[in-house]
Design a protein around this motif. Sequence first.
Motif, PDB file in Angstrom:
ATOM      1  N   GLY A  64      13.973   8.248  28.089  1.00  0.00           N
ATOM      2  CA  GLY A  64      12.737   7.535  28.399  1.00  0.00           C
ATOM      3  C   GLY A  64      11.995   7.002  27.194  1.00  0.00           C
ATOM      4  N   PRO A  65      12.670   6.298  26.244  1.00  0.00           N
ATOM      5  CA  PRO A  65      11.939   5.801  25.071  1.00  0.00           C
ATOM      6  C   PRO A  65      10.911   4.739  25.433  1.00  0.00           C
ATOM      7  CG  PRO A  65      14.155   4.861  25.138  1.00  0.00           C
ATOM      8  CD  PRO A  65      14.095   5.896  26.224  1.00  0.00           C
ATOM      9  N   HIS A  66       9.768   4.809  24.776  1.00  0.00           N
ATOM     10  CA  HIS A  66       8.701   3.821  24.922  1.00  0.00           C
ATOM     11  C   HIS A  66       8.535   3.112  23.583  1.00  0.00           C
ATOM     12  CE1 HIS A  66       4.856   1.979  25.983  1.00  0.00           C
ATOM     13  NE2 HIS A  66       4.386   2.436  24.837  1.00  0.00           N
ATOM     14  N   TYR A  67       8.508   1.785  23.601  1.00  0.00           N
ATOM     15  CA  TYR A  67       8.475   0.996  22.376  1.00  0.00           C
ATOM     16  C   TYR A  67       7.086   0.405  22.154  1.00  0.00           C
ATOM     17  CZ  TYR A  67      13.574   1.235  22.601  1.00  0.00           C
ATOM     18  OH  TYR A  67      14.869   1.691  22.655  1.00  0.00           O
ATOM     19  N   SER A  68       6.651   0.416  20.897  1.00  0.00           N
ATOM     20  CA  SER A  68       5.429  -0.289  20.505  1.00  0.00           C
ATOM     21  C   SER A  68       5.650  -0.852  19.104  1.00  0.00           C
ATOM     22  CB  SER A  68       4.207   0.636  20.540  1.00  0.00           C
ATOM     23  OG  SER A  68       4.365   1.725  19.645  1.00  0.00           O
ATOM     24  N   TRP A  69       4.890  -1.901  18.784  1.00  0.00           N
ATOM     25  CA  TRP A  69       5.116  -2.623  17.538  1.00  0.00           C
ATOM     26  C   TRP A  69       3.812  -2.783  16.756  1.00  0.00           C
ATOM     27  CZ3 TRP A  69      10.128  -4.541  16.569  1.00  0.00           C
ATOM     28  CH2 TRP A  69      11.006  -4.516  17.659  1.00  0.00           C
ATOM     29  N   SER A  70       3.949  -2.884  15.441  1.00  0.00           N
ATOM     30  CA  SER A  70       2.821  -3.294  14.597  1.00  0.00           C
ATOM     31  C   SER A  70       3.328  -4.298  13.584  1.00  0.00           C
ATOM     32  CB  SER A  70       2.183  -2.088  13.891  1.00  0.00           C
ATOM     33  OG  SER A  70       3.102  -1.447  13.028  1.00  0.00           O
ATOM     34  N   LEU A  71       2.435  -5.198  13.182  1.00  0.00           N
ATOM     35  CA  LEU A  71       2.768  -6.257  12.228  1.00  0.00           C
ATOM     36  C   LEU A  71       1.812  -6.176  11.049  1.00  0.00           C
ATOM     37  CD1 LEU A  71       4.577  -8.767  11.733  1.00  0.00           C
ATOM     38  CD2 LEU A  71       2.783 -10.140  12.821  1.00  0.00           C
ATOM     39  N   ASP A  72       2.380  -5.978   9.851  1.00  0.00           N
ATOM     40  CA  ASP A  72       1.576  -5.836   8.632  1.00  0.00           C
ATOM     41  C   ASP A  72       0.526  -4.742   8.774  1.00  0.00           C
ATOM     42  OD1 ASP A  72       2.987  -7.901   7.377  1.00  0.00           O
ATOM     43  OD2 ASP A  72       1.644  -9.437   8.186  1.00  0.00           O
ATOM     44  N   GLU A 129       7.340 -14.606  14.120  1.00  0.00           N
ATOM     45  CA  GLU A 129       7.659 -15.329  12.889  1.00  0.00           C
ATOM     46  C   GLU A 129       7.762 -14.373  11.707  1.00  0.00           C
ATOM     47  OE1 GLU A 129       4.843 -18.543  12.802  1.00  0.00           O
ATOM     48  OE2 GLU A 129       6.031 -19.747  14.202  1.00  0.00           O
ATOM     49  N   LEU A 130       6.761 -14.302  10.793  1.00  0.00           N
ATOM     50  CA  LEU A 130       6.913 -13.562   9.544  1.00  0.00           C
ATOM     51  C   LEU A 130       6.054 -12.311   9.516  1.00  0.00           C
ATOM     52  CD1 LEU A 130       6.811 -16.531   6.983  1.00  0.00           C
ATOM     53  CD2 LEU A 130       8.801 -15.511   8.099  1.00  0.00           C
ATOM     54  N   GLY A 131       6.380 -11.415   8.563  1.00  0.00           N
ATOM     55  CA  GLY A 131       5.561 -10.231   8.339  1.00  0.00           C
ATOM     56  C   GLY A 131       6.384  -8.967   8.273  1.00  0.00           C
ATOM     57  N   LEU A 132       5.711  -7.846   7.922  1.00  0.00           N
ATOM     58  CA  LEU A 132       6.339  -6.525   7.911  1.00  0.00           C
ATOM     59  C   LEU A 132       6.176  -5.930   9.304  1.00  0.00           C
ATOM     60  CD1 LEU A 132       7.683  -4.156   6.441  1.00  0.00           C
ATOM     61  CD2 LEU A 132       5.394  -3.328   5.875  1.00  0.00           C
ATOM     62  N   LEU A 133       7.269  -5.807   9.994  1.00  0.00           N
ATOM     63  CA  LEU A 133       7.249  -5.389  11.384  1.00  0.00           C
ATOM     64  C   LEU A 133       7.680  -3.928  11.495  1.00  0.00           C
ATOM     65  CD1 LEU A 133       6.854  -6.509  14.312  1.00  0.00           C
ATOM     66  CD2 LEU A 133       9.336  -6.867  14.351  1.00  0.00           C
ATOM     67  N   THR A 134       6.914  -3.157  12.249  1.00  0.00           N
ATOM     68  CA  THR A 134       7.238  -1.752  12.490  1.00  0.00           C
ATOM     69  C   THR A 134       7.481  -1.539  13.969  1.00  0.00           C
ATOM     70  OG1 THR A 134       5.876  -1.011  10.624  1.00  0.00           O
ATOM     71  CG2 THR A 134       6.429   0.633  12.303  1.00  0.00           C
ATOM     72  N   CYS A 135       8.605  -0.905  14.273  1.00  0.00           N
ATOM     73  CA  CYS A 135       8.910  -0.523  15.645  1.00  0.00           C
ATOM     74  C   CYS A 135       8.718   0.985  15.766  1.00  0.00           C
ATOM     75  CB  CYS A 135      10.348  -0.893  16.004  1.00  0.00           C
ATOM     76  SG  CYS A 135      10.886  -0.254  17.622  1.00  0.00           S
ATOM     77  N   SER A 136       7.837   1.402  16.658  1.00  0.00           N
ATOM     78  CA  SER A 136       7.612   2.821  16.928  1.00  0.00           C
ATOM     79  C   SER A 136       8.192   3.157  18.295  1.00  0.00           C
ATOM     80  CB  SER A 136       6.112   3.138  16.909  1.00  0.00           C
ATOM     81  OG  SER A 136       5.549   2.847  15.638  1.00  0.00           O
ATOM     82  N   VAL A 137       8.904   4.280  18.345  1.00  0.00           N
ATOM     83  CA  VAL A 137       9.541   4.711  19.582  1.00  0.00           C
ATOM     84  C   VAL A 137       9.070   6.125  19.886  1.00  0.00           C
ATOM     85  CG1 VAL A 137      11.706   4.956  20.841  1.00  0.00           C
ATOM     86  CG2 VAL A 137      11.562   3.348  18.935  1.00  0.00           C
ATOM     87  N   SER A 138       8.724   6.377  21.140  1.00  0.00           N
ATOM     88  CA  SER A 138       8.245   7.703  21.513  1.00  0.00           C
ATOM     89  C   SER A 138       8.651   8.024  22.946  1.00  0.00           C
ATOM     90  CB  SER A 138       6.720   7.782  21.371  1.00  0.00           C
ATOM     91  OG  SER A 138       6.085   6.878  22.265  1.00  0.00           O
ATOM     92  N   ASN A 139       8.657   9.314  23.251  1.00  0.00           N
ATOM     93  CA  ASN A 139       8.690   9.760  24.639  1.00  0.00           C
ATOM     94  C   ASN A 139       7.728  10.930  24.750  1.00  0.00           C
ATOM     95  OD1 ASN A 139      10.126  11.938  23.595  1.00  0.00           O
ATOM     96  ND2 ASN A 139      12.068  11.372  24.544  1.00  0.00           N
TER      97      ASN A 139
END
Length: 207
Positions: free
Chosen positions: A148-156, A178-188
């Motif tokens: 059951g992974p849940h995905y969320s993102w942050s940019l810069d 487009e551009l930037g430092l992208l972070t993918c966070s995964v949680s359950n």
Amino acid sequence: MLNMGAVLVLLIGVTDGVKTFCNATQPHITTQCFGSLGGTVEVQLPAQSSQDDTYELRKNNVLIAKTALIITDTRYSFIVSTGIFTIKDVKRSDNGTYSMVIHNVGGIEIANVTWFLSIQAPVSSPHLSRVCLSRGQQRVSCSAGGDGPHYSWSLDGHPLNDTHLLSGPSTASDITLELGLLTCSVSNNTSNTAANITLSVCDVLMG
């Protein structure tokens, strides 16, 4: 007669893994609890108010512990003075409905709680990949194992809002931007992890 600080079940060995906690002290409801596969789960139950109190602990209505009785499964422990019930080296088979009833010396029920324990495999470290599209757009995919992974993102360093996206909601595992430092966070319900990728200019289409 029991000692208030006695550990009624001897727990042997130490198991590495995710540790989760659940408060199941509220009566008249079934509390939802989560355990991490291979980890440790601690459930807060009502504690003994007197050393003369007696208790019964059941799983799926089958007795697994009773006052002054050793539990056959050495992964279990219950500390009567704190009300902490522990399962180590959590397995899929630990999934189920648990209950505990406490009676005082006069046989009057003073506590009765129920909880449902769901077991989940913890999420693994996410893998990020990107594909360059036309007009400088990039599609980024994030994948992780676990239940059951849940995905969320942050940019810069800032939460990624849907307005920043060219396609895909901010809770999807595949988005376009487009551009930037992208972070993918995964949680359950039992764990969380994250990974980063720097989105540079795409000069050519990539398959």
